[in-house]
Scaffold this motif. Structure first.
Motif, PDB file in Angstrom:
ATOM      1  N   PHE A  49      27.144  44.728  14.948  1.00  0.00           N
ATOM      2  CA  PHE A  49      27.203  44.337  16.360  1.00  0.00           C
ATOM      3  C   PHE A  49      28.627  44.060  16.854  1.00  0.00           C
ATOM      4  N   ASP A  50      29.598  44.109  15.985  1.00  0.00           N
ATOM      5  CA  ASP A  50      30.969  43.741  16.346  1.00  0.00           C
ATOM      6  C   ASP A  50      31.526  44.698  17.412  1.00  0.00           C
ATOM      7  N   PRO A  51      32.047  44.159  18.521  1.00  0.00           N
ATOM      8  CA  PRO A  51      32.598  45.024  19.582  1.00  0.00           C
ATOM      9  C   PRO A  51      33.728  45.929  19.092  1.00  0.00           C
ATOM     10  N   ARG A  52      34.327  45.598  17.955  1.00  0.00           N
ATOM     11  CA  ARG A  52      35.410  46.434  17.419  1.00  0.00           C
ATOM     12  C   ARG A  52      34.897  47.693  16.740  1.00  0.00           C
ATOM     13  N   GLN A  53      33.577  47.791  16.567  1.00  0.00           N
ATOM     14  CA  GLN A  53      33.032  49.020  16.005  1.00  0.00           C
ATOM     15  C   GLN A  53      33.362  50.184  16.948  1.00  0.00           C
ATOM     16  N   SER A  89      30.603  43.758  11.184  1.00  0.00           N
ATOM     17  CA  SER A  89      29.185  43.622  11.543  1.00  0.00           C
ATOM     18  C   SER A  89      28.775  44.788  12.427  1.00  0.00           C
ATOM     19  N   TRP A 121      23.568  37.489  15.363  1.00  0.00           N
ATOM     20  CA  TRP A 121      23.890  38.803  14.807  1.00  0.00           C
ATOM     21  C   TRP A 121      23.313  38.941  13.399  1.00  0.00           C
ATOM     22  N   LYS A 144      33.386  47.366  23.952  1.00  0.00           N
ATOM     23  CA  LYS A 144      32.489  46.558  24.773  1.00  0.00           C
ATOM     24  C   LYS A 144      31.325  46.066  23.917  1.00  0.00           C
ATOM     25  N   GLY A 145      31.124  44.764  23.925  1.00  0.00           N
ATOM     26  CA  GLY A 145      30.055  44.202  23.107  1.00  0.00           C
ATOM     27  C   GLY A 145      28.696  44.734  23.510  1.00  0.00           C
ATOM     28  N   PRO A 146      27.800  44.935  22.549  1.00  0.00           N
ATOM     29  CA  PRO A 146      26.468  45.468  22.856  1.00  0.00           C
ATOM     30  C   PRO A 146      25.618  44.475  23.632  1.00  0.00           C
ATOM     31  N   ASP A 147      24.783  44.998  24.509  1.00  0.00           N
ATOM     32  CA  ASP A 147      23.845  44.176  25.286  1.00  0.00           C
ATOM     33  C   ASP A 147      22.569  44.035  24.458  1.00  0.00           C
ATOM     34  N   TRP A 202      31.001  51.113  19.857  1.00  0.00           N
ATOM     35  CA  TRP A 202      30.848  50.244  21.027  1.00  0.00           C
ATOM     36  C   TRP A 202      32.000  50.427  22.006  1.00  0.00           C
TER      37      TRP A 202
END
Length: 239
Positions: free
Chosen positions: A221-225, A219, A182, A231-234, A228
């Motif tokens: 990329f954090d799934p908590r954004q 971050s 990340w 769900k975590g980004p691919d 998202w």
């Protein structure tokens, strides 16, 4: 018995001239001093000449990356109008069938492979997928064929599974990400990351001391954004 001191010259009498050895030593010291000053001045002025040049080069590289990422966004929208979504593993087969491409679309495990779908569909250049980073040191030659978007010719990380109907603020492409992480590399663009969002906006975010781009305390990329939606980004890193 008291010692007799030698006669002293009156205080107003000039000092005798230095001897040959003293003159030679003094000249030598002056020479060393001037060499040192010259070296210091050279380093000082070289810093003013070289540093701005390096800074300007990195700014130019960042500008080029921003321009290229915008061009890719246009290509993504055009692709979506034909295939219903941005390139991902689900579009690979239909792209190959519809275009008859001989390009290696692979399994879609890297951004290189997914971006080849755009080239198969009609993007006739490789250079828009390039940004000058540690993983993409050489600019593509735009000769399309078996080596299209070869390793080192793609500089952008890509988030698969998105479309123009996704959250407009969701990051869609970014550089310079360190593959498999990340983390962003702060060196190429003077501590900044270039990020394209779904809505087409391109922003330059600061990279923190740990290599992260932080939005809202998390971050990018954090799934908590929120964008998202849990769900975590691919993430598809470049080869």
């Amino acid at each position: 018995m008291n010692a007799t001191l030698p006669p002293q010259p009156p205080p107003d009498v000039p000092a005798p001239p230095p001897g040959p050895e003293a003159v030679k030593s003094r000249r030598k010291m002056k020479g060393i001093l001037w060499i040192g000053i010259a070296c210091m001045l050279t380093i000082f002025f070289a810093g003013f000449i070289i540093m701005p040049s390096e800074r300007n080069r990195r700014i130019a590289d960042r500008t080029e990356a921003s321009q290229n990422i915008r061009q890719v966004h246009i290509a993504l929208l055009d692709f979506e109008s034909e295939f219903g979504s941005f390139p991902d593993t689900s579009t690979s087969r239909v792209v190959k069938t519809d275009t008859g491409t001989k390009l290696n679309l692979g399994s879609g495990s890297s951004s290189n492979e997914l971006f080849r779908q755009l080239i198969a569909y009609g993007v006739n250049v490789e250079s828009i997928f390039w940004a000058k980073t540690a993983v993409s040191p050489r600019k593509p030659n735009n000769v399309l064929g078996s080596n299209t978007l070869a390793k080192g010719e793609c500089g952008f990380t890509y988030i698969a599974g998105l479309s123009s109907s996704s959250d407009p603020s969701a990051p869609l492409m970014m550089t310079p990400v360190i593959p498999g992480t990340w983390e962003f590399d702060p060196k190429p663009f003077q501590g900044k990351a270039v990020v394209l969002h779904v809505d087409g906006s391109v922003k330059h975010y600061p990279i923190d001391k740990d290599g992260h781009v932080i939005i809202g305390g998390l971050s990018i990329f954090d799934p908590r954004q929120p964008y998202w939606r849990g769900k975590g980004p691919d993430i598809k890193w470049p080869e």
